[in-house]
Scaffold this motif. Structure first.
Motif: not given
Length: 194
Positions: A81-89, A91-93, A112-118
């Motif tokens: 699951t790839l989720t769009a964050a409000e800051d434009g990055t 998140t992959v779950s 594992l959840t990795i946040q902040g992929l730019a």
């Protein structure tokens, strides 16, 4: 005379049937599915280009392959699951998954959840070096009936993730290091958008 009237009657009947039918807009999607919408129900049509973030965000099903020691590959089906964050990055779950019969025995890697992929223009996808993010992953290995590993391990070393688009889906490259384990691990994933 009959030859003339019959074609005219047929033409009039066809026109009456055509006017009674509703016009529809038929859309064929990239995956081959079709959608039909009555034109009379459409108020307005606009075409907008998706942002790069929206092109990636979604749920994907596909195959996860774990490479152990750079030479031994083990695969399983998985949903990312790839989720769009409000800051434009991004998140992959990644859910927990198991691999049986590996060189290390039967393995289970925790979710594992990795946040902040730019988005990285040079790499052509969303990227993050997460080795210093303080992430941990549960890892369990059972070999010959004996539990060899069963703990949470820090993700360090050169742990990173790159997600790129493919035709109808994504490709993920995720080399990582669990705690002080000497063998390099690398996960790759190819998924199709649901």
């Amino acid at each position: 005379m009959k030859k003339y009237i019959l074609p005219v009657l047929t033409l009039i009947a066809a026109c009456g049937v055509a006017s009674a039918q509703t016009e529809v807009l038929k859309i064929t999607m990239n995956d081959g599915t079709e959608q039909t919408i009555e034109v009379s129900k459409i108020k307005e049509m606009t075409f907008e280009e998706l942002s790069v973030l929206d092109q990636f965000a979604g749920v994907y099903t596909g195959t996860q392959t774990l490479t152990v020691a750079g030479a031994y590959n083990y695969s399983t089906s998985l949903t990312y699951t790839l989720t769009a964050a409000e800051d434009g990055t991004l998140t992959v779950s990644i859910p927990s998954y198991s691999l049986e019969g590996t060189m290390m025995g039967d393995l289970t890697l925790g979710e594992l959840t990795i946040q902040g992929l730019a988005y990285d223009e040079e790499k052509g996808g969303f990227y993050r070096m997460y080795a210093n993010d303080g992430l941990v992953q549960h890892f369990k290995a059972v070999n010959g009936g004996a539990t060899v590993f069963d703990n949470d391990y820090a993700l360090g070393g050169e742990s990173s993730i790159l997600i790129t688009l493919t035709e109808g889906g994504i490709h993920v490259e995720n080399p990582f290091k669990l705690g002080a384990m000497p063998l390099p691990l690398a996960a790759t994933y190819d998924g199709t958008r649901q």
